[in-house]
Write an enzyme that holds these catalytic residues in place. Structure first.
Site, short mmCIF file in Angstrom:
data_model
loop_
_atom_site.label_atom_id
_atom_site.label_comp_id
_atom_site.label_asym_id
_atom_site.label_seq_id
_atom_site.Cartn_x
_atom_site.Cartn_y
_atom_site.Cartn_z
CE1 TYR A 50 1.47 2.68 8.51
CE2 TYR A 50 0.17 4.32 9.67
CZ TYR A 50 0.35 3.49 8.58
OH TYR A 50 -0.57 3.48 7.56
NE ARG A 62 -2.27 0.69 3.82
CZ ARG A 62 -1.63 1.38 4.77
NH1 ARG A 62 -1.29 2.64 4.55
NH2 ARG A 62 -1.32 0.83 5.92
CG HIS A 76 -5.92 1.81 6.74
ND1 HIS A 76 -5.88 0.49 6.38
CD2 HIS A 76 -7.10 1.98 7.38
CE1 HIS A 76 -6.98 -0.12 6.79
NE2 HIS A 76 -7.74 0.77 7.40
#
Length: 376
Positions: free
Chosen positions: A279, A266, A270
């Site tokens: 992160y 990805r 998200h």
């Protein structure tokens, strides 16, 4: 003695252990297992696969922009996962039925979605973004993993009817930690249901890496239930098409459930409410940017003599698709408030009639108050 646990491989090893037809640089490699399933793809179909991925990426980028501008409440990007979605979905037969999660923009595109179909749900105007019967696709599922149970139930119905259809369900790596997915696989294996499980391992369940979720490669989870399972380089559109085709053939032939782990990434957030910089590092993103599925397919076609005009035409078509999506989104407008009462019950219900009348009276009270204020 405790069971032997195979540590999950790092990203590079994940890819090396995956089925592949195209290298990241677009060069073709021999794959005795998959080559027969792409041997009949002609030049026009190869160009179409690139076209689909380029258009999908532009639709996805436009969805993000529309959300940022307040036209949509949310958007779940799929940038980087185009090869997995287009490749697998293009192998699905029209009579098969698909059960997606919320990120499968490319799957509904491949099934014939129209511009407005991508945005109605994210705009908060419809429970389903499109007509499920027209596309052969169940409504986008927000509940993580729930669609896998729906797919198995549908597949058992196919089995009961003696039909040759297949149910196909998509989910992410994070969903494999949900009970629903594991229960669906157990039930499918127990009753040999004609269903194909497609796990898009994009390496991140929001902010949790797949290495934290699983001590073994995800493909071993489905295999552990006795489901024939394959891991594929999900950034290789030809390999994704081929493994999907083989799995569908097996399920259609009465050989029970099949599973695919597509190793992809990805590249975006998200959802548009997420900030991936919190992160994960840029080194990881750069690694995967170097394995971009669109760049890979373009390089492959260039090696076959594709012209610059082909790529220019594809980009122009993608721009038109994005412009059409924006126009259809803006012209949708807010739905009638009375729409919330539709389809609560299958038949007319007095309680709904009472609530509808109360809402109308409530709205009218504001108009009355405005008129009284003006009279004073």
């Amino acid at each position: 003695m405790s069971p032997q646990i195979t540590p999950i491989a790092d990203t590079a090893q994940d890819l090396e252990l995956s089925e592949r037809i195209l290298n990241p640089d677009g060069s073709r490699i021999a794959n005795p297992r998959l080559d027969p399933f792409v041997a009949d793809i002609d030049s026009a179909q190869l160009r179409s696969l690139l076209r689909d991925m380029v258009i999908l990426r532009r639709i996805d980028a436009e969805g993000v922009a529309l959300q940022r501008q307040g036209q949509l409440g949310l958007w779940a990007p799929c940038q980087g996962q185009e090869a997995t979605q287009i490749g697998t979905a293009r192998a699905i037969a029209p009579e098969d039925y698909v059960f997606p999660s919320y990120r499968e923009t490319g799957v509904i595109y491949a099934r014939g979605a129209q511009p407005g179909d991508y945005v109605r749900m994210w705009r908060g105007e419809e429970g389903a973004a499109y007509d499920p019967a027209a596309l052969g696709v169940a409504p986008l599922q927000i509940i993580i993993g729930a669609q896998t149970l729906h797919a198995v139930g549908y597949a058992l119905g196919i089995q009961h009817d003696g039909a040759k259809e297949v149910a196909v369900t998509y989910f992410g790596d994070g969903a494999t930690s949900q009970g629903d997915v594991n229960e669906a696989m157990i039930f499918a294996a127990s009753y040999q249901a004609p269903v194909v499980f497609v796990c898009q391992n994009n390496h991140w369940a929001i902010s949790v890496p797949v290495s934290t979720q699983s001590r073994v490669p995800l493909v071993q989870r489905s295999a552990g239930y006795g489901i024939p399972s394959v891991r594929v380089d999900g950034n290789d559109v030809l390999a994704s098409y081929a493994v999907s085709r083989t799995a569908l053939d097996e399920a259609r032939a009465g050989k029970g459930p099949q599973a695919i782990e597509a190793v992809t990434y990805r590249l975006g957030a998200h959802t548009t409410s997420d900030d991936p910089t919190k992160y994960r590092g840029s080194d990881e993103e750069q690694y995967w940017a170097g394995r971009d599925p669109i760049v890979r397919m373009r390089a492959f076609l260039e090696g076959r003599g594709a012209s610059a005009q082909l790529f220019a035409d594809v980009e122009a078509e993608a721009a038109d698709a994005a412009e059409d999506l924006r126009a259809r989104t803006v012209e949708l407008g807010p739905p009638s408030p009375d729409k919330m009462f539709d389809h609560v019950y299958s038949d007319p219900h007095p309680l709904i009639d009472q609530q509808k009348a109360w809402r109308a009276q409530y709205e009218a009270s504001f108009e009355d108050a405005s008129l009284e204020g003006g009279a004073r």
